[in-house]
Motif scaffolding. Structure first.
Motif, mmCIF file in Angstrom:
data_model
loop_
_atom_site.group_PDB
_atom_site.id
_atom_site.type_symbol
_atom_site.label_atom_id
_atom_site.label_comp_id
_atom_site.label_asym_id
_atom_site.label_seq_id
_atom_site.Cartn_x
_atom_site.Cartn_y
_atom_site.Cartn_z
ATOM 1 N N LYS A 631 8.714 47.913 -2.450
ATOM 2 C CA LYS A 631 9.036 47.858 -1.020
ATOM 3 C C LYS A 631 8.526 46.570 -0.386
ATOM 4 O O LYS A 631 9.243 45.896 0.374
ATOM 5 C CB LYS A 631 8.436 49.074 -0.330
ATOM 6 C CG LYS A 631 8.793 49.165 1.157
ATOM 7 C CD LYS A 631 8.208 50.436 1.773
ATOM 8 C CE LYS A 631 8.575 50.510 3.256
ATOM 9 N NZ LYS A 631 8.001 51.725 3.893
ATOM 10 N N ILE A 632 7.264 46.227 -0.697
ATOM 11 C CA ILE A 632 6.679 44.989 -0.163
ATOM 12 C C ILE A 632 7.482 43.784 -0.626
ATOM 13 O O ILE A 632 7.775 42.846 0.149
ATOM 14 C CB ILE A 632 5.210 44.870 -0.566
ATOM 15 C CG1 ILE A 632 4.394 45.982 0.116
ATOM 16 C CG2 ILE A 632 4.648 43.500 -0.213
ATOM 17 C CD1 ILE A 632 2.963 46.083 -0.393
ATOM 18 N N ASN A 633 7.832 43.767 -1.921
ATOM 19 C CA ASN A 633 8.624 42.659 -2.458
ATOM 20 C C ASN A 633 9.958 42.531 -1.717
ATOM 21 O O ASN A 633 10.400 41.424 -1.375
ATOM 22 C CB ASN A 633 8.870 42.857 -3.952
ATOM 23 C CG ASN A 633 7.681 42.434 -4.797
ATOM 24 O OD1 ASN A 633 6.936 41.536 -4.397
ATOM 25 N ND2 ASN A 633 7.503 43.057 -5.952
ATOM 26 N N GLN A 634 10.577 43.660 -1.500
ATOM 27 C CA GLN A 634 11.872 43.623 -0.814
ATOM 28 C C GLN A 634 11.741 43.075 0.610
ATOM 29 O O GLN A 634 12.567 42.276 1.068
ATOM 30 C CB GLN A 634 12.477 45.023 -0.796
ATOM 31 C CG GLN A 634 12.915 45.516 -2.164
ATOM 32 C CD GLN A 634 13.304 46.979 -2.170
ATOM 33 O OE1 GLN A 634 13.200 47.660 -1.143
ATOM 34 N NE2 GLN A 634 13.760 47.456 -3.338
ATOM 35 N N GLU A 635 10.677 43.511 1.341
ATOM 36 C CA GLU A 635 10.461 43.035 2.706
ATOM 37 C C GLU A 635 10.201 41.536 2.721
ATOM 38 O O GLU A 635 10.760 40.784 3.545
ATOM 39 C CB GLU A 635 9.298 43.783 3.338
ATOM 40 C CG GLU A 635 9.587 45.257 3.618
ATOM 41 C CD GLU A 635 8.373 45.988 4.144
ATOM 42 O OE1 GLU A 635 7.267 45.385 4.145
ATOM 43 O OE2 GLU A 635 8.502 47.172 4.537
ATOM 44 N N GLU A 636 9.333 41.077 1.830
ATOM 45 C CA GLU A 636 8.974 39.664 1.788
ATOM 46 C C GLU A 636 10.179 38.809 1.408
ATOM 47 O O GLU A 636 10.372 37.706 1.931
ATOM 48 C CB GLU A 636 7.822 39.456 0.805
ATOM 49 C CG GLU A 636 6.504 40.055 1.256
ATOM 50 C CD GLU A 636 5.988 39.386 2.520
ATOM 51 O OE1 GLU A 636 6.026 38.138 2.590
ATOM 52 O OE2 GLU A 636 5.581 40.113 3.438
ATOM 53 N N GLU A 641 14.201 34.830 2.842
ATOM 54 C CA GLU A 641 15.615 34.441 2.816
ATOM 55 C C GLU A 641 16.153 34.229 4.240
ATOM 56 O O GLU A 641 16.997 33.353 4.474
ATOM 57 C CB GLU A 641 16.421 35.524 2.098
ATOM 58 C CG GLU A 641 16.165 35.546 0.597
ATOM 59 C CD GLU A 641 16.976 36.607 -0.102
ATOM 60 O OE1 GLU A 641 17.581 37.462 0.604
ATOM 61 O OE2 GLU A 641 17.012 36.582 -1.360
ATOM 62 N N GLN A 642 15.666 35.022 5.204
ATOM 63 C CA GLN A 642 16.087 34.852 6.599
ATOM 64 C C GLN A 642 15.633 33.499 7.132
ATOM 65 O O GLN A 642 16.385 32.793 7.822
ATOM 66 C CB GLN A 642 15.516 35.990 7.447
ATOM 67 C CG GLN A 642 15.951 35.934 8.912
ATOM 68 C CD GLN A 642 15.380 37.078 9.735
ATOM 69 O OE1 GLN A 642 14.619 37.879 9.207
ATOM 70 N NE2 GLN A 642 15.753 37.133 10.993
ATOM 71 N N ALA A 643 14.385 33.107 6.805
ATOM 72 C CA ALA A 643 13.872 31.807 7.266
ATOM 73 C C ALA A 643 14.626 30.656 6.620
ATOM 74 O O ALA A 643 14.930 29.638 7.256
ATOM 75 C CB ALA A 643 12.381 31.722 6.961
ATOM 76 N N LEU A 644 14.935 30.781 5.341
ATOM 77 C CA LEU A 644 15.634 29.718 4.624
ATOM 78 C C LEU A 644 17.077 29.566 5.124
ATOM 79 O O LEU A 644 17.661 28.480 5.041
ATOM 80 C CB LEU A 644 15.626 30.001 3.117
ATOM 81 C CG LEU A 644 14.271 29.851 2.412
ATOM 82 C CD1 LEU A 644 14.368 30.304 0.959
ATOM 83 C CD2 LEU A 644 13.800 28.391 2.456
#
Length: 721
Positions: A631-636, A641-644
């Motif tokens: 879950k943490i991996n998915q959130e991060e 990806e949103q910032a990039l």
């Protein structure tokens, strides 16, 4: 009649002729008179034969079966006496070379010389020698033995009577037609069947019962009763009598085989086998042979610590010297018959008895119980003595260990008889002793009479042993002829002392630690750099570390001894078993301190069981951990990806300025994590990259290498352009 050359010794159905007696009467030679054998002279101990005559084992025969050969005027000699001189000429030069002619090796050489000289076969010379020896060592015994020719008549060849013989029964005297039956082959077959089915079984039926069953089942005839054909037992005069059945049994059955069938092999060996030897004769002197055995004491004991608690019946071990009948050691414990008890009894056999008795408040001197030695041979049960734990006795202490067959207590008759004497003595005086009516309905409950403690019983045992060793005369002890001039009494201490003076060389002594070391069970292990591990318990030794052990790549196979009652230490044996190195518990095994091996194994089992129970809980927690990480991996990943997506960076641009980025990030983390004492709920100020002064950034890169600084400058120039 005196034992002398040429007499015939009868023993059972066999007979031997005495050929030669040594001048010092230490040995003699005999030859068997069995007609269906090719006997040769046999050497025997003179004193054993003489003892056998006194005990009835041997009887000097009054009738010589070869007497007819001794009369030169007999009809047989006149008919078949030709050729005696020729036969005598073959053997006369060697028969007088006594006792060499009776020795197997020397006799072979003498016969070989005669054979080469006379060109006669050795078989022929042997035959004439047998004629001469069995016939009484006279020349006329060489007459042809035609009386040995032919064969006995077979049963079917014997003359048959048409009418039953023997005394008439009362019924037959009045009615002659009721005289009875003549036993023919058919009746013999039925009697044999009856004996096999009803007599030769472990039911131990009487012959009367067998006769009855034979009559009712094998001798029946058809009769008409109430218009119906039925089978009924024949009249008694048409059935063999019980005497005829008994005679048939005695003539056809092997008594030994019948006893084995009725009693079983175990009971036959124990109760019915021939008893022709003597246990004492096996032992040469004190320490030559020790016997050891265990039994459950016929008495109930109470606890020494709390005399209101009954602890049951003790297990008693006795170790006895066969030659002198001295009780050399004993042990009384609460564990069942096992190597543990046998080990303690053997250790006691090698202990100084003055010190041992003093531990139990009994004062003796060395002369009263001078036994603290290791024997040459140890005889015991197949149980504890047969185990591999007894191997060290043989390998390192030189004790030959022998095991008697199961259910053969008679083969350890000396120690078994002492158990019986001990039981009788104890029962007479001790409360709580178990009498034969213990298991009978309405019998006394002897548990309620228990008063003696284990220590008190041991003190009683010591007193009994002191009496046995120093005062008890041994009935039927086979006194050696060499003891007679010294007037040796058959009392254990006198026999022991005489044996020490005249039959020494069988006793061995070792230090207490070495004896204990080789009585303890042992096992082969491997010493590695992690130490020595046994049953999951880890051990170390500073002494062995200094000797260069436990180095990586230097594994060693070792033999270690251990006392399962307390596993605080194990003992590494040297190859000769006469030295040892002590290994103690490592820190990681401290939890096993002062515990027995069984307690440790129970603790280890409980630990494994607890882990087994915890396995599902651990697995569920691991599952939740994996899900949280996912879950943490998915959130991060989503945040990054949103910032990039908002900037268009090449791979090179994405990888550049890592050191500066790291420095900025570290500054932010340090500002957030810094301790601020006395401040309540004040949030730290997060300094952004725009707030950093140029010199601070320069300070951050002071530690960079020249190559990193050049890369940094190139990157800055590209950004400026």
């Amino acid at each position: 009649m005196e034992l002398q050359a040429n007499v015939i010794l009868q023993h059972g159905k066999n007979a031997d002729r005495v050929l030669y007696i040594a001048p010092n009467r230490s040995y003699l030679y005999t030859i068997s008179l069995k007609k269906d054998e090719k006997p040769l002279p046999v050497r025997k101990n003179y004193f054993e034969v003489e003892e056998g005559l006194r005990n009835g084992l041997y009887i000097i025969a009054e009738i010589d079966p070869y007497a007819m050969l001794m009369d030169p005027n007999s009809e047989y000699q006149k008919m078949h006496g030709t050729g005696i001189e020729e036969k005598w000429g073959l053997i006369k030069d060697i028969v007088d070379i006594e006792p060499a002619i009776y020795d197997r090796v020397l006799r072979g050489e003498l016969i070989k010389e005669v054979s080469l000289k006379t060109k006669k076969s050795k078989t022929l010379i042997y035959r004439y020698l047998r004629y001469y020896w069995t016939g009484g060592k006279i020349k006329n015994a060489l007459v042809s033995h035609y009386f040995n020719c032919g064969r006995p008549l077979k049963p079917e060849e014997k003359k048959k009577n048409p009418q039953k013989v023997g005394r008439r029964s009362l019924l037959a005297k009045i009615h002659p037609e009721f005289v009875g039956v003549v036993v023919d082959d058919e009746i013999r077959a039925k009697m044999t069947t009856a004996l096999a089915e009803w007599y030769k079984t472990t039911d131990k039926n009487s012959l009367q019962f067998v006769h009855e069953q034979m009559w009712h089942n094998l001798f029946r005839k058809k009769s008409v009763m109430n218009g119906e054909v039925i089978e009924l037992p024949m009249p008694s005069y048409q059935v063999p009598t019980i005497d005829q059945l008994r005679y048939h049994y005695e003539q056809t059955e092997d008594y030994k085989q019948v006893i084995m069938a009725r009693e079983g092999l175990r009971n036959y060996n124990l109760k019915f086998r021939p008893v022709l030897g003597n246990s004492t004769r096996r032992a040469v002197g004190p320490g030559s042979i020790y016997e050891i055995d265990a039994t459950v004491g016929d008495i109930y004991l109470v606890s020494q610590a709390d005399r209101t608690k009954v602890i049951g019946r003790p297990v008693i071990y006795l170790v006895i010297d066969v030659f002198s009948r001295m009780i050399v050691g004993f042990y009384v414990g609460l564990e069942g018959p096992s190597w543990q008890g046998a080990m303690m009894a053997l250790e006691n056999a090698t202990t100084n008895k003055v010190e041992f008795c003093a531990e139990h408040d009994i004062t003796i001197n060395e002369q009263q119980w001078p036994c603290h030695h290791v024997p040459e041979v140890l005889i015991g049960d197949r149980g504890e003595i047969e185990s591999k734990k007894a191997n060290s006795l043989t390998e390192y202490l030189g004790v030959t260990v022998k095991n008697e067959p199961p259910y053969r207590a008679d083969w350890k008759g000396i120690v078994e008889s002492n158990f019986k004497t001990l039981s009788i003595t104890i029962k007479r005086w001790s409360p709580g002793a178990v009498l034969p009516d213990f298991k009978q309905r309405g019998g006394k409950d002897y548990i309620l009479d228990a008063k003696l403690s284990l220590r008190g019983f041991i003190r009683m045992m010591i007193q009994f042993i002191l009496f046995h060793n120093n005062s008890k005369a041994i009935n039927d002890y086979p006194v050696d002829i060499s003891m007679i001039p010294d007037s040796v009494l058959p009392v254990p201490i006198h026999l022991w002392n005489w044996g020490i003076q005249n039959r020494a060389g069988h006793l061995k002594t070792f230090t207490k630690d070495i004896i204990r070391l080789n009585l303890l069970p042992s096992k082969s292990l491997t010493a590695t750099r992690s130490g020595i591990t046994f049953e999951g318990i880890h051990y170390k030794s500073d002494e062995l570390v200094e000797a260069g052990w436990f180095v990586k790549g230097d594994s060693r196979s070792v033999i270690m001894a251990f006392d399962r009652r307390c596993m605080n230490a194990i003992y590494i044996k040297t190859p000769d078993g006469l030295k040892y190195h002590t290994c103690t518990l490592q820190e990681r095994s401290d939890r096993f301190k002062n515990l027995s091996l069984e307690e440790i194994q129970m603790m280890q089992q409980e630990e494994k069981l607890a882990l087994a129970y915890h396995k599902d809980t651990q697995n569920l927690a691991k599952y939740k951990l994996n899900e949280s990480i996912k879950k943490i991996n998915q959130e991060e990943i989503a945040f990054t990806e949103q910032a990039l997506s908002k900037v268009n960076l090449t791979n090179t641009e994405f990888k550049s300025n890592i050191q500066e980025n790291r420095a900025v990030e570290r500054k932010e983390v340090q500002a957030y994590e810094a301790f601020r004492l006395g401040e309540q709920n004040e949030q730290p100020v997060i300094i952004s990259i725009t707030d950093l002064e140029e010199e601070e950034i320069e300070d951050e890169v002071k530690g960079l290498s020249l190559l990193d600084k050049l890369k940094r400058r190139k990157s800055e120039e590209d950004e400026y352009e």
